[in-house]
Design a protein around this motif. Structure first.
Motif, mmCIF file in Angstrom:
data_model
loop_
_atom_site.group_PDB
_atom_site.id
_atom_site.type_symbol
_atom_site.label_atom_id
_atom_site.label_comp_id
_atom_site.label_asym_id
_atom_site.label_seq_id
_atom_site.Cartn_x
_atom_site.Cartn_y
_atom_site.Cartn_z
ATOM 1 N N VAL A 68 2.776 0.518 -12.777
ATOM 2 C CA VAL A 68 1.904 0.795 -11.634
ATOM 3 C C VAL A 68 2.381 2.018 -10.874
ATOM 4 O O VAL A 68 1.604 2.912 -10.517
ATOM 5 C CB VAL A 68 1.845 -0.431 -10.689
ATOM 6 C CG1 VAL A 68 1.171 -0.065 -9.368
ATOM 7 C CG2 VAL A 68 1.101 -1.571 -11.361
ATOM 8 N N ARG A 69 3.695 2.100 -10.626
ATOM 9 C CA ARG A 69 4.235 3.214 -9.855
ATOM 10 C C ARG A 69 4.057 4.547 -10.596
ATOM 11 O O ARG A 69 3.712 5.554 -9.993
ATOM 12 C CB ARG A 69 5.714 2.968 -9.549
ATOM 13 C CG ARG A 69 5.937 1.861 -8.525
ATOM 14 C CD ARG A 69 5.476 2.320 -7.142
ATOM 15 N NE ARG A 69 5.673 1.249 -6.172
ATOM 16 C CZ ARG A 69 4.697 0.498 -5.690
ATOM 17 N NH1 ARG A 69 3.446 0.683 -6.123
ATOM 18 N NH2 ARG A 69 4.949 -0.446 -4.804
ATOM 19 N N TYR A 70 4.312 4.556 -11.909
ATOM 20 C CA TYR A 70 4.124 5.786 -12.663
ATOM 21 C C TYR A 70 2.660 6.216 -12.631
ATOM 22 O O TYR A 70 2.347 7.403 -12.484
ATOM 23 C CB TYR A 70 4.594 5.616 -14.106
ATOM 24 C CG TYR A 70 6.077 5.821 -14.283
ATOM 25 C CD1 TYR A 70 6.663 7.059 -14.000
ATOM 26 C CD2 TYR A 70 6.897 4.789 -14.732
ATOM 27 C CE1 TYR A 70 8.013 7.253 -14.157
ATOM 28 C CE2 TYR A 70 8.263 4.979 -14.894
ATOM 29 C CZ TYR A 70 8.817 6.213 -14.606
ATOM 30 O OH TYR A 70 10.170 6.404 -14.759
ATOM 31 N N ALA A 71 1.754 5.255 -12.778
ATOM 32 C CA ALA A 71 0.327 5.586 -12.728
ATOM 33 C C ALA A 71 -0.038 6.181 -11.362
ATOM 34 O O ALA A 71 -0.805 7.151 -11.285
ATOM 35 C CB ALA A 71 -0.506 4.339 -13.011
ATOM 36 N N GLN A 72 0.508 5.590 -10.293
ATOM 37 C CA GLN A 72 0.229 6.122 -8.958
ATOM 38 C C GLN A 72 0.754 7.547 -8.800
ATOM 39 O O GLN A 72 0.122 8.387 -8.163
ATOM 40 C CB GLN A 72 0.865 5.223 -7.897
ATOM 41 C CG GLN A 72 0.160 3.901 -7.687
ATOM 42 C CD GLN A 72 0.906 3.040 -6.675
ATOM 43 O OE1 GLN A 72 2.075 2.708 -6.859
ATOM 44 N NE2 GLN A 72 0.221 2.686 -5.611
ATOM 45 N N CYS A 73 1.920 7.819 -9.384
ATOM 46 C CA CYS A 73 2.568 9.117 -9.201
ATOM 47 C C CYS A 73 1.981 10.211 -10.078
ATOM 48 O O CYS A 73 2.301 11.394 -9.888
ATOM 49 C CB CYS A 73 4.070 8.993 -9.453
ATOM 50 S SG CYS A 73 4.950 8.130 -8.133
ATOM 51 N N GLU A 74 1.106 9.856 -11.022
ATOM 52 C CA GLU A 74 0.484 10.890 -11.837
ATOM 53 C C GLU A 74 -0.349 11.850 -11.002
ATOM 54 O O GLU A 74 -0.588 12.990 -11.409
ATOM 55 C CB GLU A 74 -0.367 10.254 -12.936
ATOM 56 C CG GLU A 74 0.463 9.663 -14.057
ATOM 57 C CD GLU A 74 -0.390 9.110 -15.187
ATOM 58 O OE1 GLU A 74 -1.598 9.443 -15.224
ATOM 59 O OE2 GLU A 74 0.144 8.366 -16.014
ATOM 60 N N VAL A 75 -0.760 11.415 -9.809
ATOM 61 C CA VAL A 75 -1.525 12.300 -8.933
ATOM 62 C C VAL A 75 -0.710 13.535 -8.551
ATOM 63 O O VAL A 75 -1.273 14.602 -8.301
ATOM 64 C CB VAL A 75 -1.988 11.536 -7.673
ATOM 65 C CG1 VAL A 75 -0.809 11.181 -6.770
ATOM 66 C CG2 VAL A 75 -3.007 12.352 -6.884
ATOM 67 N N ASP B 30 0.837 -1.201 0.000
ATOM 68 C CA ASP B 30 0.000 0.000 0.000
ATOM 69 C C ASP B 30 0.869 1.247 0.000
ATOM 70 O O ASP B 30 0.801 2.079 0.904
ATOM 71 C CB ASP B 30 -0.925 -0.024 1.218
ATOM 72 C CG ASP B 30 -1.975 1.080 1.166
ATOM 73 O OD1 ASP B 30 -2.278 1.546 0.051
ATOM 74 O OD2 ASP B 30 -2.470 1.488 2.231
ATOM 75 N N TRP B 31 1.717 1.388 -1.031
ATOM 76 C CA TRP B 31 2.579 2.553 -1.139
ATOM 77 C C TRP B 31 1.816 3.712 -1.746
ATOM 78 O O TRP B 31 1.008 3.536 -2.660
ATOM 79 C CB TRP B 31 3.794 2.230 -2.010
ATOM 80 C CG TRP B 31 4.729 3.394 -2.184
ATOM 81 C CD1 TRP B 31 5.714 3.791 -1.336
ATOM 82 C CD2 TRP B 31 4.757 4.308 -3.281
ATOM 83 N NE1 TRP B 31 6.360 4.900 -1.829
ATOM 84 C CE2 TRP B 31 5.789 5.241 -3.021
ATOM 85 C CE3 TRP B 31 4.012 4.437 -4.459
ATOM 86 C CZ2 TRP B 31 6.094 6.289 -3.901
ATOM 87 C CZ3 TRP B 31 4.306 5.470 -5.329
ATOM 88 C CH2 TRP B 31 5.344 6.379 -5.049
ATOM 89 N N GLN B 32 2.049 4.919 -1.221
ATOM 90 C CA GLN B 32 1.432 6.116 -1.760
ATOM 91 C C GLN B 32 2.504 7.157 -2.040
ATOM 92 O O GLN B 32 3.466 7.284 -1.287
ATOM 93 C CB GLN B 32 0.420 6.696 -0.764
ATOM 94 C CG GLN B 32 -0.781 5.802 -0.481
ATOM 95 C CD GLN B 32 -1.635 5.582 -1.713
ATOM 96 O OE1 GLN B 32 -1.818 6.503 -2.521
ATOM 97 N NE2 GLN B 32 -2.158 4.373 -1.881
ATOM 98 N N PRO B 33 2.367 7.917 -3.121
ATOM 99 C CA PRO B 33 3.359 8.956 -3.424
ATOM 100 C C PRO B 33 3.300 10.076 -2.397
ATOM 101 O O PRO B 33 2.276 10.263 -1.730
ATOM 102 C CB PRO B 33 2.944 9.453 -4.818
ATOM 103 C CG PRO B 33 1.502 9.092 -4.945
ATOM 104 C CD PRO B 33 1.313 7.846 -4.151
#
Length: 217
Positions: A136-143, A82-85
């Motif tokens: 997945v990580r890039y998609a999460q970091c788009e926020v 459950d990593w969040q940027p």
């Protein structure tokens, strides 16, 4: 390949079957991480992993088939955490915090992140898993880009979030992985600041048609 950090989970989450199956997977993946940290991918064997995990080697062979399967599952498990940027209140702060996470994952000794990067060049399964994880990580970091647009930190139009994230994080990987230089405590913020200045000047702004990795502003 550059990208956001690869967290090292203490154990897998409850997304897979529970009970003994989950316990065996946790034991085996912990053993793979430990073996990678101590011996690197060159010394990783099914037999050593089974012995370290306290699991019969036929169980390991039956479920993971080979070393490539073990490596791929370790990488997939990292993507299940459950990593969040970061959310610092500014794009520069967010990218700096992200770079510091990346730097820490690469300089800690032994570095699981480096071991998995090396392994991905020797295992097609691991390489595919690594690609899935970065996506997945890039998609999460788009926020981060979306929040920056909402705050008015980026120009109007369309910002290529993937390109911005690549530009912000690549210097840390280049410095530590390619040049094998000593960590520079100023580099995470310096690289973030350069990417933010470029983004503010419109370097990552696209007009017209859409494409993957764009964040609408």
């Amino acid at each position: 390949m550059t990208g956001p950090p690869t967290p090292t989970p203490a154990g897998p989450p409850d997304r897979r079957p529970g009970g003994r199956t989950a316990r065996v997977r946790a034991q085996v993946l912990d053993a793979v991480r430990a073996e990678l940290a101590e011996r690197g991918h060159e010394g990783l064997t099914m037999e050593r992993v089974a012995a370290r995990a306290g699991v019969h080697r036929t169980t390991v062979h039956r479920r993971w088939r080979d070393v490539g399967g073990l490596l791929a599952d370790v990488i997939d498990a990292a993507g299940e955490t459950d990593w969040q940027p970061p959310d610092t209140g500014s794009l520069r702060g967010d990218l700096t915090a992200l770079n510091r996470e990346i730097q820490q994952s690469l300089v800690v000794r032994p570095s699981l992140a480096l071991a998995l990067m090396a392994a991905s060049f020797h295992s097609e399964q691991a390489a595919r898993a690594q690609t899935r994880l970065w996506a997945v990580r890039y998609a999460q970091c788009e926020v981060l880009v979306g929040r920056a647009a909402a705050r008015g930190e980026l120009p109007p139009g369309r910002t290529d979030a993937h390109g911005l994230l690549m530009a912000a994080t690549a210097p840390v990987h280049h410095h530590l992985v390619l040049l094998r230089a000593d960590p520079d405590p100023l580099l995470p913020e310096r690289a973030a600041a350069a990417a933010v200045l470029a983004a503010a000047a419109g370097a990552f702004t696209r007009g017209g048609g859409g494409g993957g990795g764009d964040a609408r502003q």
